[in-house]
Design an enzyme around this catalytic site. Structure first.
Site, PDB file in Angstrom:
ATOM      1  N   CYS A 155       0.710  -1.305   0.089  1.00 36.08           N
ATOM      2  CA  CYS A 155       0.009  -0.012   0.024  1.00 36.08           C
ATOM      3  C   CYS A 155       0.779   1.236   0.104  1.00 36.08           C
ATOM      4  O   CYS A 155       0.319   2.553  -0.016  1.00 36.08           O
ATOM      5  CB  CYS A 155      -1.138   0.081   0.991  1.00 36.08           C
ATOM      6  N   HIS A 183      -9.200   3.748  -1.044  1.00 36.41           N
ATOM      7  CA  HIS A 183      -7.984   3.260  -0.937  1.00 36.41           C
ATOM      8  C   HIS A 183      -7.689   2.480  -2.062  1.00 36.41           C
ATOM      9  O   HIS A 183      -7.534   1.231  -1.903  1.00 36.41           O
ATOM     10  CB  HIS A 183      -7.786   2.736   0.423  1.00 36.41           C
TER      11      HIS A 183
HETATM   12  N1  COA Z   1     -16.801   1.865   4.957  1.00 35.10           N
HETATM   13  C1  COA Z   1     -18.106   2.157   5.058  1.00 35.10           C
HETATM   14  N2  COA Z   1     -18.922   1.552   4.231  1.00 35.10           N
HETATM   15  C2  COA Z   1     -18.581   0.636   3.659  1.00 35.10           C
HETATM   16  C3  COA Z   1     -17.126   0.142   3.462  1.00 35.10           C
HETATM   17  C4  COA Z   1     -16.384   0.940   4.322  1.00 35.10           C
HETATM   18  N3  COA Z   1     -14.920   0.737   4.416  1.00 35.10           N
HETATM   19  N4  COA Z   1     -16.888  -0.593   2.730  1.00 35.10           N
HETATM   20  C5  COA Z   1     -18.124  -0.779   2.128  1.00 35.10           C
HETATM   21  N5  COA Z   1     -19.018  -0.057   2.870  1.00 35.10           N
HETATM   22  C6  COA Z   1     -20.694  -0.235   2.470  1.00 35.10           C
HETATM   23  C7  COA Z   1     -20.860  -0.379   0.877  1.00 35.10           C
HETATM   24  O1  COA Z   1     -20.891   0.949   0.483  1.00 35.10           O
HETATM   25  C8  COA Z   1     -22.332  -0.994   1.060  1.00 35.10           C
HETATM   26  O2  COA Z   1     -23.353  -0.239   1.300  1.00 35.10           O
HETATM   27  P1  COA Z   1     -24.703  -0.085   0.970  1.00 35.10           P
HETATM   28  O3  COA Z   1     -25.255  -1.462   1.389  1.00 35.10           O
HETATM   29  O4  COA Z   1     -25.332   1.043   1.556  1.00 35.10           O
HETATM   30  O5  COA Z   1     -24.501   0.074  -0.551  1.00 35.10           O
HETATM   31  C9  COA Z   1     -21.970  -1.790   2.368  1.00 35.10           C
HETATM   32  O6  COA Z   1     -21.057  -1.128   2.897  1.00 35.10           O
HETATM   33  C10 COA Z   1     -21.465  -3.295   1.788  1.00 35.10           C
HETATM   34  O7  COA Z   1     -20.732  -3.183   1.045  1.00 35.10           O
HETATM   35  P2  COA Z   1     -19.616  -4.470   0.604  1.00 35.10           P
HETATM   36  O8  COA Z   1     -18.672  -4.054  -0.585  1.00 35.10           O
HETATM   37  O9  COA Z   1     -20.475  -5.531   0.199  1.00 35.10           O
HETATM   38  O10 COA Z   1     -18.719  -4.667   1.992  1.00 35.10           O
HETATM   39  P3  COA Z   1     -17.910  -5.870   2.329  1.00 35.10           P
HETATM   40  O11 COA Z   1     -18.731  -6.418   3.851  1.00 35.10           O
HETATM   41  O12 COA Z   1     -17.669  -6.853   1.355  1.00 35.10           O
HETATM   42  O13 COA Z   1     -16.575  -5.390   2.742  1.00 35.10           O
HETATM   43  C11 COA Z   1     -14.924  -4.506   4.133  1.00 35.10           C
HETATM   44  C12 COA Z   1     -16.432  -4.491   3.659  1.00 35.10           C
HETATM   45  C13 COA Z   1     -14.505  -3.627   5.359  1.00 35.10           C
HETATM   46  C14 COA Z   1     -14.578  -6.116   4.623  1.00 35.10           C
HETATM   47  C15 COA Z   1     -14.044  -4.152   3.238  1.00 35.10           C
HETATM   48  O14 COA Z   1     -14.183  -2.844   2.521  1.00 35.10           O
HETATM   49  C16 COA Z   1     -12.401  -4.112   3.181  1.00 35.10           C
HETATM   50  O15 COA Z   1     -11.939  -5.471   3.166  1.00 35.10           O
HETATM   51  N6  COA Z   1     -12.087  -3.121   3.666  1.00 35.10           N
HETATM   52  C17 COA Z   1     -10.356  -3.368   4.099  1.00 35.10           C
HETATM   53  C18 COA Z   1      -9.672  -3.146   2.811  1.00 35.10           C
HETATM   54  C19 COA Z   1      -8.227  -3.288   3.186  1.00 35.10           C
HETATM   55  O16 COA Z   1      -7.520  -4.168   3.741  1.00 35.10           O
HETATM   56  N7  COA Z   1      -7.407  -2.364   2.480  1.00 35.10           N
HETATM   57  C20 COA Z   1      -5.854  -2.727   2.989  1.00 35.10           C
HETATM   58  C21 COA Z   1      -5.455  -1.910   4.022  1.00 35.10           C
HETATM   59  S1  COA Z   1      -3.841  -2.253   4.600  1.00 35.10           S
END
Ligand code: COA
Length: 422
Positions: free
Chosen positions: A94, A368
């Site tokens: 990242c 991100h």
């Molecule tokens: N913050 C707020 N809302 C979020 C979000 C976040 N980070 N990620 C997704 N959403 C919302 C979506 O917009 C969606 O909203 P809606 O239902 O109103 O349309 C809902 O949550 C579901 O989205 P979805 O993509 O299905 O979520 P998910 O459960 O598959 O994924 C996480 C959520 C947190 C697991 C995923 O965003 C993730 O893995 N994030 C971390 C990424 C990461 O590790 N990056 C590198 C860092 S070192």
């Protein structure tokens, strides 16, 4: 290596731009990079001839896994008409974008180039969340950490637990970081989540009513943030709004030798400090509540720039999870260990606070797309320092700013210090 001596030749940013961040099913990283390049080109006060660009460095974590396309730098160079200049992809998880920026700085400081394009691009949303999680996990120590069941939300949850245990922080303190970053992203037209948490919550209530479902009874954002239906637990103590999202996006900046900056820009932004450091994998560390690579990279960058942490007016830091912003604000020397979460609670890091952090919305709310994030941080600094950040512009001048970009759990950290001299 004497990391702290001043650059042998000054380097300045004369253009900066980004694509919108979000989920774009019809666009690949090449399309997004073209958007970023056009936005960067439009930002130059006096224009430029692309034939003057000597080299291109691209931050990209894993187009191989996300798009099944490796060797992306020449393809992206070609997409904006830059072949045959050298085009090099830089990978440090990242931190790829921030490290690409450092490569660009070094190319100019060494005298090998007068003008360098630095880009960052990542297209992540073509894969399921599970597949993205697996791809991201390859940035950890795959031999030891992944077989133990760790994912990135899991790593940062462990870091947050350790921090809570040591300093008495509560999950609500982390929510302050998310609320602030969403407030800032609501004023950033390029943000993935350009919405305050209040607006988000109201939208969820309205959508339920529209579908004829029982309306959630959230009275305020704290009800929403504590409710599993609004803000589900991802890895205790981190909930959904503690996490950065899965994103597509790209960013680009144009660097030139400082003595030529006024050929292209009325208000160039000089890069006066650059530090990069590495560390062992998380499972091999004795300390979880600080990233030693961030401390080393920032102290080197400050020494090169000849400044102190208190001189920095604004910072874009790597808030891949809310706890990461709290720890960054301490590692960078802005606050003492154990004080970062209080600064967020007291509004010190808000847009109108004494030390604004992540005015762009940060990784949390701007989005991100991992390889692009380090370059997009420089784009925000460019806008704020030139007074071009629109509604999210911080009050007063921004003479000195900083970017802090982390790879994995801090195995890489790269910090840059920027100065507006005119
Ligand atoms: N913050 C707020 N809302 C979020 C979000 C976040 N980070 N990620 C997704 N959403 C919302 C979506 O917009 C969606 O909203 P809606 O239902 O109103 O349309 C809902 O949550 C579901 O989205 P979805 O993509 O299905 O979520 P998910 O459960 O598959 O994924 C996480 C959520 C947190 C697991 C995923 O965003 C993730 O893995 N994030 C971390 C990424 C990461 O590790 N990056 C590198 C860092 S070192």
């Amino acid at each position: 290596m004497p990391a702290t001596r001043p650059l042998a030749r000054g380097v300045a940013m004369v253009g900066a731009g980004m694509s919108k961040f979000g989920a774009f099913p019809a666009k690949n990283s090449r399309d997004l990079f073209v958007d970023a390049y056009k936005s960067m080109s439009a930002s130059l006060d006096k224009g430029f001839d692309p034939r003057q660009i000597d080299a291109f460095y691209l931050g990209n974590f894993s187009s191989d896994q996300f798009e099944h396309q490796a060797h992306t730098a020449p393809l992206l160079a070609d997409a904006v008409g830059l072949t045959p200049i050298p085009a090099t992809r830089v990978e440090d998880a990242c931190a790829s974008g921030g490290v690409a920026l450092r490569q660009g700085v070094m190319a100019i400081a060494s005298g090998m180039a007068d003008m360098v394009l630095v880009g960052g691009a990542e297209k992540m949303t073509a894969l399921s969340t599970a597949a993205v999680t697996e791809a991201l996990a390859t940035a950890a120590d795959v031999a030891f950490e992944i077989p133990a069941g760790f994912t990135f939300p899991g790593f940062y949850a462990a870091i947050a637990s350790a921090y809570m245990h040591r300093y008495g922080m509560q999950p609500a303190h982390l929510m302050n970081v998310a609320i602030k970053n969403h407030d800032n992203a609501a004023l950033n037209p390029n943000a993935q989540f350009g919405m305050t948490i209040q607006t988000w919550m109201e939208g969820r209530i309205a959508a339920a009513v529209k579908k004829g479902k029982p309306a959630p009874t959230w009275q305020n954002i704290w009800d929403f943030l504590y409710d599993e239906a609004g803000n589900p637990m991802i890895a205790w103590p981190l909930r959904l709004f503690d996490c950065s999202p899965v994103s597509d996006g790209a960013a680009a900046v144009l660097l030139v030798a400082a003595d030529r900056a006024h050929e292209f820009s009325d208000h160039p932004i000089h890069i006066i400090g650059s530090g990069q450091a590495s560390d062992r994998a998380l499972h091999d560390r004795t300390e979880l509540t600080t990233l030693s690579a961030a401390r080393k990279a920032s102290s080197d960058a400050y020494a090169m720039a000849g400044i102190r942490p208190r001189d920095i007016r604004i910072a874009e830091v790597h808030d891949c999870f809310t706890i990461a912003e709290v720890i960054a604000s301490e590692d960078l020397g802005f606050f003492a260990p154990g004080e970062g979460f209080k600064a967020a609670e007291d509004g010190v890091t808000a847009r109108n606070g004494a030390k604004p952090i992540n005015t762009s919305g940060g990784l949390k709310a701007k989005g991100h797309p991992v390889g692009a994030s380090g370059v997009a941080q420089a784009v925000e600094v460019w806008k704020q320092m030139r007074g071009e950040a629109g509604q999210r512009q911080v009050p007063g001048d921004v003479p000195l700013a900083l970017t802090h970009n982390v790879g994995a759990t801090g195995s890489t950290c790269v910090v840059h210090v920027f100065e507006r001299k005119d």
